[in-house]
Write a protein that holds these residues in place. Structure first.
Motif, PDB file in Angstrom:
ATOM      1  N   SER A 162      -5.953  -6.845 -46.081  1.00 24.72           N
ATOM      2  CA  SER A 162      -6.918  -7.317 -47.078  1.00 24.72           C
ATOM      3  C   SER A 162      -6.230  -8.218 -48.098  1.00 24.72           C
ATOM      4  CB  SER A 162      -7.560  -6.124 -47.784  1.00 24.72           C
ATOM      5  OG  SER A 162      -6.669  -5.595 -48.740  1.00 24.72           O
ATOM      6  N   PRO A 163      -7.008  -8.888 -48.946  1.00 23.00           N
ATOM      7  CA  PRO A 163      -6.405  -9.676 -50.024  1.00 23.00           C
ATOM      8  C   PRO A 163      -5.921  -8.818 -51.194  1.00 23.00           C
ATOM      9  CG  PRO A 163      -8.790  -9.873 -50.091  1.00 23.00           C
ATOM     10  CD  PRO A 163      -8.444  -9.086 -48.858  1.00 23.00           C
ATOM     11  N   ILE A 164      -6.115  -7.526 -51.122  1.00 22.73           N
ATOM     12  CA  ILE A 164      -5.697  -6.614 -52.194  1.00 22.73           C
ATOM     13  C   ILE A 164      -4.232  -6.234 -51.981  1.00 22.73           C
ATOM     14  CG2 ILE A 164      -6.132  -4.392 -53.321  1.00 22.73           C
ATOM     15  CD1 ILE A 164      -9.009  -4.565 -52.161  1.00 22.73           C
ATOM     16  N   THR A 165      -3.422  -6.398 -53.006  1.00 21.42           N
ATOM     17  CA  THR A 165      -2.014  -5.994 -52.916  1.00 21.42           C
ATOM     18  C   THR A 165      -1.761  -4.653 -53.586  1.00 21.42           C
ATOM     19  OG1 THR A 165      -1.473  -7.240 -54.920  1.00 21.42           O
ATOM     20  CG2 THR A 165      -1.192  -8.376 -52.811  1.00 21.42           C
ATOM     21  N   ALA A 166      -2.550  -4.326 -54.595  1.00 23.47           N
ATOM     22  CA  ALA A 166      -2.382  -3.050 -55.303  1.00 23.47           C
ATOM     23  C   ALA A 166      -3.661  -2.737 -56.065  1.00 23.47           C
ATOM     24  CB  ALA A 166      -1.204  -3.127 -56.271  1.00 23.47           C
ATOM     25  N   VAL A 167      -3.806  -1.475 -56.427  1.00 23.72           N
ATOM     26  CA  VAL A 167      -4.931  -1.045 -57.252  1.00 23.72           C
ATOM     27  C   VAL A 167      -4.388  -0.158 -58.365  1.00 23.72           C
ATOM     28  CG1 VAL A 167      -5.477   0.952 -55.798  1.00 23.72           C
ATOM     29  CG2 VAL A 167      -7.253  -0.026 -57.212  1.00 23.72           C
ATOM     30  N   ARG A 168      -4.916  -0.393 -59.555  1.00 30.50           N
ATOM     31  CA  ARG A 168      -4.534   0.395 -60.727  1.00 30.50           C
ATOM     32  C   ARG A 168      -5.805   0.895 -61.382  1.00 30.50           C
ATOM     33  NH1 ARG A 168      -2.743  -3.585 -64.286  1.00 30.50           N
ATOM     34  NH2 ARG A 168      -3.309  -5.245 -62.861  1.00 30.50           N
ATOM     35  N   SER A 169      -5.695   1.983 -62.114  1.00 33.39           N
ATOM     36  CA  SER A 169      -6.865   2.490 -62.837  1.00 33.39           C
ATOM     37  C   SER A 169      -6.416   3.202 -64.093  1.00 33.39           C
ATOM     38  CB  SER A 169      -7.686   3.430 -61.956  1.00 33.39           C
ATOM     39  OG  SER A 169      -6.925   4.560 -61.628  1.00 33.39           O
ATOM     40  N   GLY A 170      -7.325   3.284 -65.049  1.00 29.37           N
ATOM     41  CA  GLY A 170      -7.029   3.975 -66.286  1.00 29.37           C
ATOM     42  C   GLY A 170      -8.275   4.170 -67.122  1.00 29.37           C
ATOM     43  N   VAL A 171      -8.117   4.922 -68.183  1.00 26.04           N
ATOM     44  CA  VAL A 171      -9.229   5.205 -69.100  1.00 26.04           C
ATOM     45  C   VAL A 171      -9.476   3.965 -69.950  1.00 26.04           C
ATOM     46  CG1 VAL A 171     -10.005   6.667 -71.002  1.00 26.04           C
ATOM     47  CG2 VAL A 171      -8.646   7.635 -69.138  1.00 26.04           C
ATOM     48  N   ARG A 172     -10.726   3.626 -70.116  1.00 23.11           N
ATOM     49  CA  ARG A 172     -11.123   2.467 -70.923  1.00 23.11           C
ATOM     50  C   ARG A 172     -12.003   2.943 -72.074  1.00 23.11           C
ATOM     51  NH1 ARG A 172     -15.637  -0.626 -70.963  1.00 23.11           N
ATOM     52  NH2 ARG A 172     -15.395  -2.661 -71.886  1.00 23.11           N
ATOM     53  N   ASN A 173     -11.630   2.625 -73.286  1.00 25.47           N
ATOM     54  CA  ASN A 173     -12.382   2.981 -74.500  1.00 25.47           C
ATOM     55  C   ASN A 173     -12.649   4.481 -74.614  1.00 25.47           C
ATOM     56  OD1 ASN A 173     -12.477   0.262 -75.186  1.00 25.47           O
ATOM     57  ND2 ASN A 173     -14.483  -0.046 -74.265  1.00 25.47           N
ATOM     58  N   GLY A 174     -11.812   5.293 -74.040  1.00 25.88           N
ATOM     59  CA  GLY A 174     -11.924   6.745 -74.183  1.00 25.88           C
ATOM     60  C   GLY A 174     -12.951   7.410 -73.288  1.00 25.88           C
ATOM     61  N   THR A 175     -13.937   6.677 -72.778  1.00 26.99           N
ATOM     62  CA  THR A 175     -14.988   7.310 -71.966  1.00 26.99           C
ATOM     63  C   THR A 175     -15.242   6.604 -70.645  1.00 26.99           C
ATOM     64  OG1 THR A 175     -16.706   6.001 -73.036  1.00 26.99           O
ATOM     65  CG2 THR A 175     -16.221   8.173 -73.987  1.00 26.99           C
ATOM     66  N   GLY A 176     -14.646   5.446 -70.444  1.00 24.66           N
ATOM     67  CA  GLY A 176     -14.906   4.685 -69.232  1.00 24.66           C
ATOM     68  C   GLY A 176     -13.697   4.642 -68.323  1.00 24.66           C
ATOM     69  N   LEU A 177     -13.907   4.109 -67.145  1.00 30.14           N
ATOM     70  CA  LEU A 177     -12.862   3.971 -66.149  1.00 30.14           C
ATOM     71  C   LEU A 177     -12.703   2.496 -65.827  1.00 30.14           C
ATOM     72  CD1 LEU A 177     -10.927   5.212 -64.024  1.00 30.14           C
ATOM     73  CD2 LEU A 177     -12.911   5.380 -62.499  1.00 30.14           C
ATOM     74  N   ARG A 178     -11.478   1.994 -65.887  1.00 28.90           N
ATOM     75  CA  ARG A 178     -11.194   0.613 -65.499  1.00 28.90           C
ATOM     76  C   ARG A 178     -10.367   0.651 -64.221  1.00 28.90           C
ATOM     77  NH1 ARG A 178      -9.550  -4.212 -69.382  1.00 28.90           N
ATOM     78  NH2 ARG A 178     -11.833  -4.286 -69.377  1.00 28.90           N
ATOM     79  N   ILE A 179     -10.840  -0.092 -63.222  1.00 35.40           N
ATOM     80  CA  ILE A 179     -10.132  -0.234 -61.958  1.00 35.40           C
ATOM     81  C   ILE A 179      -9.756  -1.701 -61.821  1.00 35.40           C
ATOM     82  CG2 ILE A 179     -10.276  -0.002 -59.451  1.00 35.40           C
ATOM     83  CD1 ILE A 179     -12.435   2.184 -59.987  1.00 35.40           C
ATOM     84  N   VAL A 180      -8.480  -1.968 -61.568  1.00 34.10           N
ATOM     85  CA  VAL A 180      -8.000  -3.341 -61.416  1.00 34.10           C
ATOM     86  C   VAL A 180      -7.465  -3.507 -59.998  1.00 34.10           C
ATOM     87  CG1 VAL A 180      -6.378  -5.085 -62.248  1.00 34.10           C
ATOM     88  CG2 VAL A 180      -7.394  -3.451 -63.855  1.00 34.10           C
ATOM     89  N   LEU A 181      -8.000  -4.518 -59.302  1.00 31.67           N
ATOM     90  CA  LEU A 181      -7.539  -4.851 -57.958  1.00 31.67           C
ATOM     91  C   LEU A 181      -6.653  -6.084 -58.065  1.00 31.67           C
ATOM     92  CD1 LEU A 181     -11.008  -4.598 -56.160  1.00 31.67           C
ATOM     93  CD2 LEU A 181      -9.295  -2.791 -56.410  1.00 31.67           C
ATOM     94  N   ASP A 182      -5.369  -5.946 -57.753  1.00 27.91           N
ATOM     95  CA  ASP A 182      -4.457  -7.084 -57.725  1.00 27.91           C
ATOM     96  C   ASP A 182      -4.626  -7.786 -56.385  1.00 27.91           C
ATOM     97  OD1 ASP A 182      -3.341  -6.521 -60.268  1.00 27.91           O
ATOM     98  OD2 ASP A 182      -2.017  -5.017 -59.366  1.00 27.91           O
ATOM     99  N   LEU A 183      -4.689  -9.123 -56.423  1.00 26.23           N
ATOM    100  CA  LEU A 183      -5.008  -9.906 -55.220  1.00 26.23           C
ATOM    101  C   LEU A 183      -3.895 -10.880 -54.859  1.00 26.23           C
ATOM    102  CD1 LEU A 183      -8.664 -10.810 -56.288  1.00 26.23           C
ATOM    103  CD2 LEU A 183      -7.968  -8.932 -54.781  1.00 26.23           C
ATOM    104  N   ASN A 184      -3.787 -11.189 -53.558  1.00 30.90           N
ATOM    105  CA  ASN A 184      -2.853 -12.211 -53.109  1.00 30.90           C
ATOM    106  C   ASN A 184      -3.583 -13.467 -52.618  1.00 30.90           C
ATOM    107  OD1 ASN A 184      -3.848 -11.539 -50.602  1.00 30.90           O
ATOM    108  ND2 ASN A 184      -1.985 -10.541 -49.893  1.00 30.90           N
ATOM    109  N   ALA A 185      -4.906 -13.468 -52.723  1.00 28.86           N
ATOM    110  CA  ALA A 185      -5.711 -14.620 -52.304  1.00 28.86           C
ATOM    111  C   ALA A 185      -6.967 -14.672 -53.172  1.00 28.86           C
ATOM    112  CB  ALA A 185      -6.098 -14.500 -50.834  1.00 28.86           C
ATOM    113  N   GLU A 186      -7.551 -15.850 -53.234  1.00 28.35           N
ATOM    114  CA  GLU A 186      -8.776 -16.014 -54.019  1.00 28.35           C
ATOM    115  C   GLU A 186      -9.949 -15.395 -53.264  1.00 28.35           C
ATOM    116  OE1 GLU A 186     -11.275 -19.540 -56.295  1.00 28.35           O
ATOM    117  OE2 GLU A 186      -9.533 -20.065 -55.073  1.00 28.35           O
ATOM    118  N   VAL A 187     -10.795 -14.678 -53.996  1.00 32.85           N
ATOM    119  CA  VAL A 187     -11.978 -14.044 -53.409  1.00 32.85           C
ATOM    120  C   VAL A 187     -13.194 -14.325 -54.288  1.00 32.85           C
ATOM    121  CG1 VAL A 187     -10.675 -12.174 -52.312  1.00 32.85           C
ATOM    122  CG2 VAL A 187     -11.613 -11.847 -54.599  1.00 32.85           C
TER     123      VAL A 187
END
Length: 163
Positions: free
Chosen positions: A107-132
């Motif tokens: 896939s174009p995804i190289t890594a995935v990260r996640s963490g708490v956002r603003n104390g109540t939300g979830l942020r998921i970041v997909l690192d990419l090696n190609a434009e999508v």
């Protein structure tokens, strides 16, 4: 008002009072347990949705990620450049699934990260090696799956070739 023993109730009254005290204690104990259960269920409702599982597969022209959630969610999806990333902010959500077990090799995804956002939300970041070109939608629960957030990452090269 307390009853006083008399010649007709002398032995029975103390036995009845003892039983009444046991009943009152039992009712108080049951009420306490009910209140605790109610508080725990309210805390669970307040915590929002939880991310139960993430599934991914590769199609010829895109990669699909399906986020299985414990309940319906609101979310925001956007892209960032330098480096290329897709960011998914899920409001009022927590993460239970471990995202490290996903295989991104095709896939174009190289890594995935996640963490708490603003104390109540979830942020998921997909690192990419190609434009999508991302596209997303939610699905209601059915007999097999709970609420879902579906994210499709269309290959820009495939989109450009079709256009």
């Amino acid at each position: 008002m307390a009853l006083r023993p008399n010649k007709y109730t002398s032995g029975t009254l103390s036995h009845q009072n003892l039983n009444m005290n046991k009943i009152c204690l039992s009712i108080k104990h049951s009420c306490g347990l009910f209140a605790l259960a109610l508080l725990l269920s309210l805390a669970q409702v307040a915590s929002g949705s939880s991310l139960k599982e993430v599934r991914m597969w590769r199609a010829p022209d895109h990669t699909r990620l399906v986020f299985d959630l414990s309940e319906a969610v609101t979310y925001n999806l956007f892209t960032l450049e330098n480096p290329r990333r897709v960011v998914i902010d899920i409001n009022n959500a927590t993460q239970f699934d471990d995202l490290s077990g996903l295989d991104f090799s095709s896939s174009p995804i190289t890594a995935v990260r996640s963490g708490v956002r603003n104390g109540t939300g979830l942020r998921i970041v997909l690192d990419l090696n190609a434009e999508v070109k991302p596209s997303s939608f939610t699905l209601e629960p059915n007999k097999e799956h709970s609420d879902r957030l579906v994210v499709d990452l269309y290959d820009v090269a495939a989109v450009t070739a079709v256009a």
